[in-house]
Design a protein around this motif. Structure first.
Motif, PDB file in Angstrom:
ATOM      1  N   ILE A 160       0.856  -1.183   0.000  1.00 36.49           N
ATOM      2  CA  ILE A 160       0.000   0.000   0.000  1.00 36.49           C
ATOM      3  C   ILE A 160       0.891   1.232   0.000  1.00 36.49           C
ATOM      4  CG2 ILE A 160      -1.817   1.252   1.246  1.00 36.49           C
ATOM      5  CD1 ILE A 160      -2.747  -1.443   0.226  1.00 36.49           C
ATOM      6  N   ASN A 177      -2.806   0.894  -4.209  1.00 47.28           N
ATOM      7  CA  ASN A 177      -2.006  -0.319  -4.213  1.00 47.28           C
ATOM      8  C   ASN A 177      -1.405  -0.588  -5.586  1.00 47.28           C
ATOM      9  OD1 ASN A 177      -4.301  -1.017  -5.533  1.00 47.28           O
ATOM     10  ND2 ASN A 177      -4.768  -2.823  -4.301  1.00 47.28           N
ATOM     11  N   TYR A 226      -4.644   6.508  -0.523  1.00 48.31           N
ATOM     12  CA  TYR A 226      -3.905   5.270  -0.364  1.00 48.31           C
ATOM     13  C   TYR A 226      -4.215   4.407  -1.586  1.00 48.31           C
ATOM     14  CZ  TYR A 226      -3.365   6.825   4.426  1.00 48.31           C
ATOM     15  OH  TYR A 226      -3.057   7.552   5.537  1.00 48.31           O
TER      16      TYR A 226
END
Length: 173
Positions: free
Chosen positions: A19, A31, A29
């Motif tokens: 992350i 990924n 955030y």
């Protein structure tokens, strides 16, 4: 058995994606490593991160038609109140407001009497503590203002009601 547990732990580590924390307002955030590099995001270190999905807004289903305000029962005649019942309701409302007006006028008279034009008599320790006297006078003045406001509000509400049958229109008092 130990090999099985080690294999289980390995699959959990692989299932956890990396992350990245992206700067900005609001903080994001993500990924995706490629997007993170292009946006200058930093890799999050430490414990597991819990991701909670937000709720999706519900769309109005076409099976439940919405009624417009113009088609409400009170306006289309389906549930009209007869004039006698409405007059009774207005009469009850007027009686309640007139009672409240009398009470508010009594409270106003009491507050004005206690305020005594801004110069009430000193009580107890107020003879030695002038600030305490000034504080009480300020509280009394606020009480008079609230009582006057209450009386004015009730009079406005009475003015909004239809005139009582057999009475002349009230003049501004």
């Amino acid at each position: 058995m130990a090999i099985f547990m080690a294999g289980l732990g390995l699959t959990q580590v692989q299932a956890q994606e990396r992350i990245y924390r992206c700067p900005g307002t609001p903080v994001e955030y993500i990924n995706n490593a490629e997007q993170a590099r292009s946006r200058g995001c930093t890799l999050m270190q430490g414990g597991n991160i819990t991701v909670i999905e937000g709720t999706r807004p519900q769309t109005a289903s076409p099976s439940t038609p919405r009624r417009s305000p113009a088609a409400s029962p009170a306006r289309d005649g389906a549930e009209r109140v007869d004039s006698a019942a409405q007059r009774a309701r207005d009469s009850d409302a007027r009686a309640i407001l007139e009672t409240e007006l009398r009470r508010a006028q009594d409270r106003l008279a009491e507050a004005q009497k206690a305020y005594a034009g801004g110069e009430p008599e000193k009580q107890g320790i107020e003879g030695r503590n002038h600030q305490r006297y000034l504080d009480r006078v300020a509280e009394l003045k606020e009480a008079v203002g609230r009582a006057e406001s209450d009386v004015a509000g009730i009079r406005r509400e009475l003015g909004r009601l239809p005139p009582a049958p057999g009475s002349t229109p009230a003049s501004n008092q």
